[in-house]
Design an enzyme around this catalytic site. Structure first.
Site, PDB file in Angstrom:
ATOM      1  N   LYS A 112       0.816  -1.217   0.000  1.00  0.00           N
ATOM      2  CA  LYS A 112       0.000   0.000   0.000  1.00  0.00           C
ATOM      3  C   LYS A 112       0.849   1.265   0.000  1.00  0.00           C
ATOM      4  O   LYS A 112       0.384   2.329  -0.390  1.00  0.00           O
ATOM      5  CB  LYS A 112      -0.973  -0.033   1.173  1.00  0.00           C
ATOM      6  CG  LYS A 112      -2.037  -1.114   0.974  1.00  0.00           C
ATOM      7  CD  LYS A 112      -3.097  -1.098   2.051  1.00  0.00           C
ATOM      8  CE  LYS A 112      -4.264  -2.017   1.711  1.00  0.00           C
ATOM      9  NZ  LYS A 112      -3.916  -3.452   1.796  1.00  0.00           N
TER      10      LYS A 112
HETATM   11  C1  LIG Z   1      -4.542  -4.517   1.130  1.00  0.00           C
HETATM   12  C2  LIG Z   1      -3.814  -5.797   1.079  1.00  0.00           C
HETATM   13  C3  LIG Z   1      -4.165  -6.832   0.170  1.00  0.00           C
HETATM   14  C4  LIG Z   1      -5.373  -6.727  -0.738  1.00  0.00           C
HETATM   15  O1  LIG Z   1      -5.187  -5.804  -1.778  1.00  0.00           O
HETATM   16  P1  LIG Z   1      -6.449  -5.275  -2.623  1.00  0.00           P
HETATM   17  O2  LIG Z   1      -5.928  -4.199  -3.496  1.00  0.00           O
HETATM   18  O3  LIG Z   1      -7.433  -4.765  -1.606  1.00  0.00           O
HETATM   19  O4  LIG Z   1      -6.986  -6.433  -3.374  1.00  0.00           O
HETATM   20  C5  LIG Z   1      -3.386  -7.980   0.149  1.00  0.00           C
HETATM   21  N1  LIG Z   1      -2.338  -8.138   0.983  1.00  0.00           N
HETATM   22  C6  LIG Z   1      -1.964  -7.180   1.853  1.00  0.00           C
HETATM   23  C7  LIG Z   1      -0.808  -7.431   2.741  1.00  0.00           C
HETATM   24  C8  LIG Z   1      -2.680  -5.977   1.929  1.00  0.00           C
HETATM   25  O5  LIG Z   1      -2.305  -5.032   2.819  1.00  0.00           O
END
Ligand SMILES: *Cc1c(COP(=O)(O)O)cnc(C)c1O
Length: 465
Positions: A112
């Site tokens: 993220k």
């Molecule tokens: C947010 C997140 C996901 C999921 O990603 P999306 O874009 O919501 O599909 C998967 N793994 C981790 C570690 C995350 O923080």
């Protein structure tokens, strides 16, 4: 470049308006009116670029001239300066034609950061230009909150209020949020669960009269277009590192809200030769059921050891449906009403279209723990639970063993010690050096009841001038 809503009910908007808006007024999500397309030759000519230079190539057409190139370059450079690895997104080999794309080298150890470091800088830039200030309000079950706080901590034109469920996020996750001490950063621990936090945010967006004159709320959740856009870059980056675009590659993506894998879909639509996109889910497998047997019925949410994928309805799936239904906003509005009521069925044509590129796999806690264990035993490489699910799906779904399969490593294992320990690892996995003192740092957060007026009064009183 203009942006339209997936429900077809709003006038096209500019890039900057879309970044500040979040959800469209008709309840839809914003997508570009037309995607930029790159030829194979053009993509091939980027093979020598740094990550930041590549990002500039890919992001420029989306911004549509609203930010001068020099400024955009600076925003991008600033966004990735805090990553600990020189490659920004390094690739590690995990087997024959199996690769892991490490997207956890940013400040909060999850993918993220790629989007939220950039979004924080972008928001501050747009707001400074407009001489405007906004209030960011968001709910988190863990990773989003810390990434948003890190992305916004140096922003002068915004206050950020992040709600997390009191005593229901892991200690690492909480401390990553609450040890960032700055006047514009506010952590609220709500007596309740994640849904209570999210409902509080939704209700506040719907009626913003509690804010002082001239302020509005802005969203940093994964429906924000700028987040998706920033994530397209690493699909091109990984492909170029493994012989693309002259050679096809495939990706396996640990999926929750469908934002990350949707960025891969966009890369494909923009001209990157991708053979397969694998949707990897945990026991909350609605997307796997949808793709494999056209069953998009909601079931009670189960708490898993890969909590960032514990999601009932994936908001960004709507953006894919919009394309699968030939961009017919009216049909999407109907479909989303079905989805909300608990059962949505896709048409045969749209499902067939999706299956040309997407496949899917479900891996529950037990299988996931086994993948962490065996991978560590075989190679000494420690996976986080989300990545382990991605790797399981990559192995299971790969339809052509001569195509490189790249699993997106979405988090660092130190963020999820519980899963790692269940896999037989004896101690807490070590935090990287920049975070080694996390448990000694001072924390600051406010515990509040799940009460709208208490939360909104707190926000009203704590906005910096
Ligand atoms: C947010 C997140 C996901 C999921 O990603 P999306 O874009 O919501 O599909 C998967 N793994 C981790 C570690 C995350 O923080």
């Amino acid at each position: 470049m203009k942006y339209i809503s997936t429900r077809g009910g709003v006038e096209p908007k500019s890039f900057e308006d879309v970044v500040l808006t979040g959800l469209a007024e008709d309840g839809g999500l914003f997508v570009p009116e037309q995607l930029p397309k790159f030829s194979t030759e053009e993509i091939a000519s980027w093979a020598e670029l740094s990550y930041e230079e590549l990002a500039l190539k890919i992001i420029t057409p989306f911004v549509g001239g609203s930010i001068p190139e020099q400024d955009l370059r600076q925003l991008i450079e600033k966004s990735y300066a805090g990553f600990r690895h020189e490659a920004i997104a390094p690739l590690v080999q995990a087997g024959h034609n199996q690769w892991i794309l490490e997207l956890f080298q940013g400040p909060t150890l999850a993918f993220k950061d790629f989007a939220l470091q950039f979004l924080g800088n972008l928001l501050d830039y747009i707001l400074a230009k407009r001489e405007q200030k906004v209030v960011i309000m968001g709910a988190t079950s863990g990773d989003t909150g810390s990434a948003a706080i890190e992305g916004c901590r140096h922003c002068k034109n915004l206050d950020i209020f992040i709600l997390h469920p009191y005593q229901r996020v892991s200690e690492v996750q909480r401390r990553q949020m609450t040890t960032v001490l700055a006047d514009n950063i506010h952590n609220l621990a709500l007596h309740g669960n994640f849904d209570d936090c999210q409902n509080m945010v939704k209700a506040s967006f719907a009626d913003q009269s509690f804010l002082p004159e001239g302020r509005q709320l802005a969203a940093v959740n994964s429906i924000n277009w700028a987040r998706i856009m920033a994530q397209i870059v690493y699909y091109f980056w990984a492909s170029l590192a493994l012989g693309g675009p002259h050679k096809k590659v495939s990706f396996s993506v640990p999926t929750g809200n469908f934002g990350d894998i949707f960025a891969g879909y966009l890369a494909h639509q923009m001209g990157l030769p991708i053979e397969q996109l694998v949707i990897a889910t945990n026991q909350n497998d609605i997307l796997h059921r949808c793709i494999s047997e056209n069953d998009h019925s909601t079931q009670p949410l189960q708490q898993s050891l890969a909590p960032s994928m514990d999601i009932m309805i994936s908001s960004n799936f709507e953006r894919l449906l919009f394309d699968l239904y030939d961009r017919d906003g009216e049909q999407i509005a109907h479909l989303m009403a079905d989805a909300k009521s608990g059962h949505m069925k896709l048409s045969d044509t749209s499902l067939a279209k999706a299956r040309k590129l997407f496949s899917s796999y479900r891996c529950g806690d037990e299988g996931m723990v086994e993948v962490i264990r065996s991978t560590y035993e075989d190679s000494g490489y420690l996976l986080d639970p989300h990545t382990a699910i991605g790797l399981a799906a990559a192995r299971e779904c790969s339809s052509n063993k001569s195509t490189p399969m790249i699993t997106l490593a979405t988090a660092h294992p130190a963020k999820f010690p519980d899963a790692v320990k269940q896999a037989g690892y004896h101690e807490d996995p070590a935090l990287p050096p920049h975070m080694a003192d996390l448990f000694d740092r001072e924390e600051q957060y406010t515990v509040l009841d799940n009460d709208k007026s208490a939360v909104q009064t707190f926000i009203g009183e704590n906005i910096t001038s």
